[in-house]
Every structure is written in C-alpha cells, then in structure tokens.
Enzyme design. Structure first.
Site, PDB file in Angstrom:
ATOM      1  N   SER A 203     -13.932 -47.773 -16.267  1.00  0.00           N
ATOM      2  CA  SER A 203     -13.461 -46.487 -15.747  1.00  0.00           C
ATOM      3  C   SER A 203     -14.590 -45.766 -15.027  1.00  0.00           C
ATOM      4  CB  SER A 203     -12.909 -45.625 -16.882  1.00  0.00           C
ATOM      5  OG  SER A 203     -13.946 -45.222 -17.732  1.00  0.00           O
ATOM      6  N   ARG A 207     -14.038 -45.595 -11.005  1.00  0.00           N
ATOM      7  CA  ARG A 207     -13.699 -44.248 -10.518  1.00  0.00           C
ATOM      8  C   ARG A 207     -14.608 -43.884  -9.349  1.00  0.00           C
ATOM      9  NH1 ARG A 207     -14.699 -41.677 -14.719  1.00  0.00           N
ATOM     10  NH2 ARG A 207     -12.626 -41.728 -15.642  1.00  0.00           N
ATOM     11  N   ASN A 211     -13.204 -43.748  -5.395  1.00  0.00           N
ATOM     12  CA  ASN A 211     -13.246 -42.510  -4.628  1.00  0.00           C
ATOM     13  C   ASN A 211     -14.040 -42.656  -3.354  1.00  0.00           C
ATOM     14  OD1 ASN A 211     -12.087 -39.836  -5.780  1.00  0.00           O
ATOM     15  ND2 ASN A 211     -12.670 -41.068  -7.551  1.00  0.00           N
TER      16      ASN A 211
END
Lengths: 267, 156
Positions: A203, A207, A211
């Site tokens: 994660s 992440r 992004n």
C-alpha cells in the site's frame, strides 16, 4: 506533438521508458528489451541520488551553522521542516527512538523532491538528454516502482527490526502466532499476519507510485495537445499537483511513523 | 515496469540518506531549536521577574517620596518656627536697644539742661550785679548786695 495515433503511442511509451543498464551484460538496453533483475535504471538512480545529495547538502548547511540565536532564512526553513516532522512523530509515536524522526524527515523531503520533479515540463529534460545522446530519460523517481518499493520495503525491514528488538524474538513470534484469535488458530493467525505485513509495503509503495505515475501520464497526455491549448489543462493540473506531491510525501511519512510505532507497541 | 537492481540501489541510497540525516542533520537542528526554546522561556521568566521587581521598586520609590515629603514639611515647619524666634528675639533686642538709647539721650538732655541752667544762673548773677551797680552807682555796698543777690539767685 499531435500527430498520428501511432506516433502518439510511441511518444508516450518513449516517455515511460527508463534508461536501462544491464549489469550482467555490461551494456545499455534499447527499445523493447526488458532484461532481468540485473538491470539498473540509471535515470532513476541518478535523479534520486542527486535529489538526496541536494537534500543532504541543504540541510547539512543549515545544521552546521545552526544557532539558537536568530536563525537565517535557510535555518528557518529547515527548522520549519524539522519542527513539522517532529510534531508528527510526537503525535503518533510515544516511545523513545532516535531513528524514527530523522527517518521521517528523510522520507518526507526526499519523496517530496522526487515528486517535485514531476513539475518540470515533461519534455524538457528528456530533450536535453536527447541532445547529449541519451535515448531514454525518466526524471521522476517516484514513477519507478523500484524507488517506491525500495523505500517501503526498507520501512518494512525496519518495522521487523524494531518489532524483534523491542519485544524480543520469542514474544514477537508469540504475537505473530496467537494474535488476533488465540493459540488454537495459529495457522490462520499467521496467514492474517502475512497478509497484514504484505499490505504495508504494497500500500505504501503502490499509493505513491500510482499517484505520481498517473500524474505524469496526464502531463504527457497534455503535452500531446497543440501547444497553444496546453496551458489551459497543464496549468490547473500543475497547481493540483502541488497538492498531490506534498500530500503523497506527507502520507508516506505519516504511515511510516504509524507502522514503526505499531512495531513498538504490544497488541 | 518491472523490479530489478534499481530496487536494491534505492534501498541502499535510502539507508545512506537516513544515516546521514540521523548523524549530521537532525541533532544540530533539533538542538538549536531546543536551545532557543529554553532561551525564550528563560527570557520570558526573567522579564516576568523584572516586571515584578519594577513594581516593587515603584512601591519603594513611592514610599521614599512620601517620607521625603514628610521630612521636607517638617524641616519647613522647623525653619518657620526658628525664623519666628529670630524675629521675636530681634524685636526684643531692638526694643531694649531703643530704650537704652532713649535713656542715654534723656540723660544727655538733662545734663545739657543743668549746664545751661548753671550758666544762665551765673550770667543772671552777673547781669543782676551789673544792673544793680548801674542803678545804685557807687552808693551800694558791693559786698552786702552781693550776698543779697546770691540769696536771690539761689531762690531762682
């Protein structure tokens, strides 16, 4: 840059291809070649190390002349960063650990600098590199999974190191096997723990990567528009990105602190 | 997009950066911040103390001023009293001096009067004798008349 569909695809693919050096073969890779685990992304390494050196140089300069009297502008800036990170660490971590705060500062500033590379016009540095004879260049280290996972796996290793160091190997093993459902569900507990601990670096790393990769991709797509219309999309996206890059650096730092503070606490 | 040696490279870079920050960046800056925090706290505390001392000094000064005023008033009162005394004394002295001079002057006047009276008496005697001798010519016993006139003079 708005030409046929094929050349647009080629443009995008070219922009998303790293400069790869195969350590096992001792040569740069070209075109679609992927190579094995021995491949090094030279551009990613170059930019992340450069930004790391920039960070060290800047903060070291402030630290060397740090005075408890009236601080200069640079010291002021560094103190704001240090104070900000220190507050975050004190908010979520209550033990005593001399590593966590500097670690969090490093993550925050380094990731921020990685992300900030995204604000440089997408064609600028690759074009300069092209003139110098470098065929591929990706300037944003956080759009390389190796960077984000390199960091998140390091964090996971630290989490294990402190879990074992603080709780002791026996206690740590007990916690892994008997939490959360007691000793009769040992295999199930272990499975849960594996999933939980796999989720942490994935994660964290995904992440940040997701992004920034998406952000960069949109910049590349905007760059495909006619030049006179680009600013209508490029400018708002860049402004929005200012928020994203700071926020992602901040999230990475806070989650790292949280994971490490969990490593220090008993369940 | 695949994992390769870059992962290891980035982990090493990250580790080195963290070590550098831990050793050379974080401690001096946080130290400076803590020192400044302490300095500011000390400064505020001493300012507080200074304020209190100032208030104390103000009260003391007011007290001293009050005492000084009181003393000054006492001194003025004493000076006034002394001045009155001096004036009274001077008045008394002046009065007695005046009396003394008056007495002396009166005595002198009396003396003058007596002397004038003596002179006048003797002149009256001789005048009377001259007059009488003119009136009586040589027919008068000078000795007897002189005795008679002497008598007359004493009765003047």
């Amino acid at each position: 840059m708005s030409e046929t569909g094929h050349s647009a695809t080629g443009y995008i693919i070219h922009h998303l291809t790293n400069l790869r050096f195969d350590l096992t073969q001792g040569r740069f890779l070209h075109g679609e070649e992927i190579g094995g685990f021995g491949v090094l992304h030279v551009d990613t390494m170059f930019f992340s190390i450069s930004l790391g050196v920039l960070f060290c140089w800047l903060f070291r300069k402030a630290a060397r002349t740090a005075t408890s009297g009236i601080p200069g502008p640079l010291q002021n800036f560094c103190e704001i960063m240090v104070g900000f990170v220190d507050t975050q660490v004190k908010d979520s971590f209550h033990g005593r650990n001399p590593v966590i705060a500097p670690l969090a500062l490093t993550i925050f500033v380094w990731v921020f600098l990685w992300n900030a590379m995204d604000l440089i016009p997408v064609d600028l540095l690759p074009a300069i590199a092209g003139m110098l004879g470098i065929p591929y260049l990706r300037v944003v280290p956080s759009t390389d999974l190796n960077s984000t996972f390199g960091m998140s796996i390091s964090v996971l290793l630290l989490v294990y190191y402190y879990s074992i160091k603080v709780k002791g190997p026996g206690h740590f093993a007990m916690e892994v096997l008997t939490h959360p459902f007691g000793k009769w569900f040992m295999p199930f507990n272990l499975l849960l723990r594996i999933v939980e601990d796999l989720a942490k670096p994935i994660s964290l790393g995904l992440r940040l990567f997701g992004n920034l990769y998406a952000g960069e991709l949109i910049f590349i797509l905007i760059a495909l528009l006619p030049w006179w219309i680009q600013f209508t999309l490029g400018w708002p996206w860049a402004v929005f990105h200012l928020l994203i890059i700071t926020l992602q650096a901040f999230i990475f730092m806070v989650l790292t602190i949280v994971y490490l503070s969990m490593a220090h606490e008993d369940h | 997009m695949n994992f390769n040696a870059t992962l290891i490279g980035q982990m090493i870079t990250f580790g080195l950066l963290v070590l550098f920050t831990m050793k050379y960046v974080w401690p001096p800056i946080i130290q400076a911040m803590q020192d400044r925090q302490k300095q500011i706290a000390d400064g505020l505390a001493s300012a507080e103390r200074g304020l209190r001392e100032q208030e104390l000094a103000k009260a003391k000064a007011a007290q001293m001023l009050k005492e000084a005023k009181q003393q000054a008033a006492e001194i003025v009162a004493q000076a006034n009293k002394r001045a009155n005394e001096i004036i009274e004394q001077s008045k008394t002295e002046a009065r007695s001096e005046g009396n003394r001079q008056l007495a002396a002057a009166q005595a002198e006047i009396e003396q003058e009067v007596n002397r004038a009276r003596e002179q006048l008496r003797s002149q009256v005697v001789s005048l009377a004798i001259a007059g009488a001798s003119k009136i009586l010519k040589h027919e008068v016993d000078e000795a007897a008349n002189a005795a008679m006139l002497e008598d007359l003079v004493t009765q003047l």
